[in-house]
Enzyme design. Structure first.
Site, PDB file in Angstrom:
ATOM      1  CE  LYS A 179      46.676  52.934  82.991  1.00  0.00           C
ATOM      2  NZ  LYS A 179      45.872  51.844  82.403  1.00  0.00           N
ATOM      3  CB  THR A 238      43.160  49.733  81.727  1.00  0.00           C
ATOM      4  OG1 THR A 238      43.347  48.322  81.672  1.00  0.00           O
ATOM      5  CG2 THR A 238      42.209  50.075  82.865  1.00  0.00           C
ATOM      6  CE  LYS A 283      42.326  45.888  84.027  1.00  0.00           C
ATOM      7  NZ  LYS A 283      42.850  44.630  84.560  1.00  0.00           N
TER       8      LYS A 283
HETATM    9  N1  LIG Z   1      50.461  44.375  82.723  1.00  0.00           N
HETATM   10  C1  LIG Z   1      49.298  43.940  83.207  1.00  0.00           C
HETATM   11  O1  LIG Z   1      49.253  43.079  84.112  1.00  0.00           O
HETATM   12  C2  LIG Z   1      47.987  44.444  82.672  1.00  0.00           C
HETATM   13  C3  LIG Z   1      46.846  43.684  82.928  1.00  0.00           C
HETATM   14  C4  LIG Z   1      45.626  44.133  82.428  1.00  0.00           C
HETATM   15  C5  LIG Z   1      45.546  45.317  81.718  1.00  0.00           C
HETATM   16  N2  LIG Z   1      46.674  46.054  81.501  1.00  0.00           N
HETATM   17  C6  LIG Z   1      46.534  47.298  80.730  1.00  0.00           C
HETATM   18  O2  LIG Z   1      47.022  47.019  79.416  1.00  0.00           O
HETATM   19  C7  LIG Z   1      47.638  48.205  78.881  1.00  0.00           C
HETATM   20  C8  LIG Z   1      49.087  47.889  78.514  1.00  0.00           C
HETATM   21  O3  LIG Z   1      49.764  47.480  79.706  1.00  0.00           O
HETATM   22  P1  LIG Z   1      51.268  46.898  79.677  1.00  0.00           P
HETATM   23  O4  LIG Z   1      51.507  46.308  81.020  1.00  0.00           O
HETATM   24  O5  LIG Z   1      51.489  46.122  78.457  1.00  0.00           O
HETATM   25  O6  LIG Z   1      52.073  48.281  79.602  1.00  0.00           O
HETATM   26  P2  LIG Z   1      53.614  48.519  79.246  1.00  0.00           P
HETATM   27  O7  LIG Z   1      54.391  47.277  79.288  1.00  0.00           O
HETATM   28  O8  LIG Z   1      54.041  49.670  80.103  1.00  0.00           O
HETATM   29  O9  LIG Z   1      53.550  48.996  77.716  1.00  0.00           O
HETATM   30  C9  LIG Z   1      52.936  50.210  77.390  1.00  0.00           C
HETATM   31  C10 LIG Z   1      52.732  50.300  75.900  1.00  0.00           C
HETATM   32  O10 LIG Z   1      52.102  51.563  75.610  1.00  0.00           O
HETATM   33  C11 LIG Z   1      52.919  52.265  74.689  1.00  0.00           C
HETATM   34  N3  LIG Z   1      52.796  53.700  74.926  1.00  0.00           N
HETATM   35  C12 LIG Z   1      52.960  54.367  76.096  1.00  0.00           C
HETATM   36  N4  LIG Z   1      52.743  55.682  75.925  1.00  0.00           N
HETATM   37  C13 LIG Z   1      52.451  55.853  74.611  1.00  0.00           C
HETATM   38  C14 LIG Z   1      52.116  56.983  73.829  1.00  0.00           C
HETATM   39  N5  LIG Z   1      52.041  58.220  74.346  1.00  0.00           N
HETATM   40  N6  LIG Z   1      51.857  56.794  72.517  1.00  0.00           N
HETATM   41  C15 LIG Z   1      51.903  55.540  71.975  1.00  0.00           C
HETATM   42  N7  LIG Z   1      52.213  54.432  72.663  1.00  0.00           N
HETATM   43  C16 LIG Z   1      52.480  54.593  73.976  1.00  0.00           C
HETATM   44  C17 LIG Z   1      54.322  51.766  74.933  1.00  0.00           C
HETATM   45  O11 LIG Z   1      55.144  52.054  73.836  1.00  0.00           O
HETATM   46  P3  LIG Z   1      56.751  52.154  73.995  1.00  0.00           P
HETATM   47  O12 LIG Z   1      57.257  50.739  73.841  1.00  0.00           O
HETATM   48  O13 LIG Z   1      57.176  53.056  72.914  1.00  0.00           O
HETATM   49  O14 LIG Z   1      57.025  52.712  75.381  1.00  0.00           O
HETATM   50  C18 LIG Z   1      54.045  50.275  75.107  1.00  0.00           C
HETATM   51  O15 LIG Z   1      53.814  49.644  73.871  1.00  0.00           O
HETATM   52  C19 LIG Z   1      47.502  49.281  79.959  1.00  0.00           C
HETATM   53  O16 LIG Z   1      46.351  50.050  79.719  1.00  0.00           O
HETATM   54  C20 LIG Z   1      47.350  48.480  81.240  1.00  0.00           C
HETATM   55  O17 LIG Z   1      46.686  49.207  82.251  1.00  0.00           O
HETATM   56  C21 LIG Z   1      47.899  45.632  81.948  1.00  0.00           C
END
Ligand SMILES: NC(=O)c1ccc[n+]([C@@H]2O[C@H](COP(=O)([O-])OP(=O)(O)OC[C@H]3O[C@@H](n4cnc5c(N)ncnc54)[C@H](OP(=O)(O)O)[C@@H]3O)[C@@H](O)[C@H]2O)c1
Length: 297
Positions: A238, A95, A170
């Site tokens: 965010k 996102t 989104k």
């Molecule tokens: N969770 C939900 O319900 C949900 C639903 C819809 C959409 N989303 C969107 O999907 C995306 C991922 O969400 P998530 O919940 O999976 O997040 P998350 O569990 O916090 O994981 C974040 C991911 O991003 C990586 N990352 C963070 N900063 C980085 C950087 N500077 N360089 C490279 N990699 C980096 C992290 O790597 P590390 O492991 O090294 O920290 C990890 O793989 C986001 O954009 C979120 O808004 C989430």
């Protein structure tokens, strides 16, 4: 089968990769913290860099935290673009802002590649179960070409328009989620102070014309005091900030969302940023002078 490179093994990426592998796609992964690939439970190769991921794939999918993470994955010296050869497909599931989605698409086009954006909804359980909804942006023919890949991780793809439109959609969705969750928390707190049980509130809401599966899901988590992260407060702030910035560019006031973001920022300031968004109830309870429900008389 297309060879898939997948960048990002967070809450969402892990479930998405498992579904791709389970459906027979050859998958290579990259994650900033390499150890995240351990314990995935499916057979995937690990690439040393996003560049290496792109060099060995027909399509690269990214699902990382925020715009800075996408900048790193795509545009760094060892990023996806550095390894992209003409014909590569790129799918942005993170996102991000509409502006970044458009800029990324232009960069891939300049390399003779093609991109769609496909931000998701369905959260952790949707990613694990392969029931995500994808909001797709980009050329219709490319969205159609990549739809079978998306449907290995989800159940529906809705084409929103050119690149940037799905990012906007989104963000609008997460604005709505912000209102629903904050409203639910306020209602539960004022009900509790007035002696009405949370279960009664949730039962009546579920039976009403304003029922929502979201109220049921998050309301149940709040009653159980289960704040294990499905979607973190940090990431919702965010998205609220990205939507407020987009609105500011349009000269569109969003007074409700601006106020609600402050509630989530207060929760983050209290150390709740990496907890689930439902944990915002704890911050509102403190403001109301309430402790944990179990400590109440
Ligand atoms: N969770 C939900 O319900 C949900 C639903 C819809 C959409 N989303 C969107 O999907 C995306 C991922 O969400 P998530 O919940 O999976 O997040 P998350 O569990 O916090 O994981 C974040 C991911 O991003 C990586 N990352 C963070 N900063 C980085 C950087 N500077 N360089 C490279 N990699 C980096 C992290 O790597 P590390 O492991 O090294 O920290 C990890 O793989 C986001 O954009 C979120 O808004 C989430």
């Amino acid at each position: 089968m297309m060879r898939v490179g997948f960048a990002g093994l967070g809450i969402m990426g892990r479930g998405m990769v498992k579904n791709l592998a389970a459906k027979g796609f050859p998958v290579r992964v990259w994650n900033r913290t390499a150890s995240a690939a351990e314990g995935l439970g499916v057979k995937v190769e690990v690439a040393p860099t996003p560049k290496a991921l792109a060099e060995s794939a027909d399509v690269v999918i990214t699902c990382v935290a925020d715009p800075a993470a996408v900048e790193r994955v795509v545009f760094a010296d060892d990023g996806v673009l550095a390894g992209a050869r003409p014909g590569l497909r790129y799918v942005e599931c993170s996102t991000v802002s509409p502006e970044l989605a458009r800029r990324t698409a232009q960069a891939f086009e300049a390399h003779g590649c093609a991109m769609i954006e496909a931000p998701v909804t369905g959260s952790k359980l949707g990613a694990e179960r392969g029931t995500l909804l994808f909001m797709a942006g980009g050329p219709a023919a490319l969205v159609a070409e990549l739809e079978p890949l998306l449907l290995a991780m989800g159940t529906r793809v809705i084409h929103c328009g050119p690149n940037g439109q799905a990012a906007l959609m989104k963000l609008v969705g997460n604005g709505l989620v912000s209102f629903m969750l904050e409203g639910l928390c306020e209602g539960l707190i004022v009900a509790r102070k007035g002696g009405l049980s949370a279960r009664t509130v949730l039962d009546v809401v579920a039976a009403s014309g304003f029922a929502s599966p979201y109220f049921t899901f998050k309301g149940d988590a709040i009653v159980r005091r289960d704040f294990d992260p499905h979607f973190s407060i940090d990431l919702l702030i965010k998205d609220q900030s990205l939507l407020l910035a987009e609105a500011a560019d349009q000269h569109t006031p969003l007074p409700g969302l601006a106020a609600i973001r402050e509630v989530f920022q207060a929760a983050r300031a209290q150390g709740l940023g990496d907890e689930d968004i439902a944990a915002v109830v704890k911050s509102l309870e403190r403001m109301a002078g309430l402790g944990e429900p179990s400590n109440e008389a």
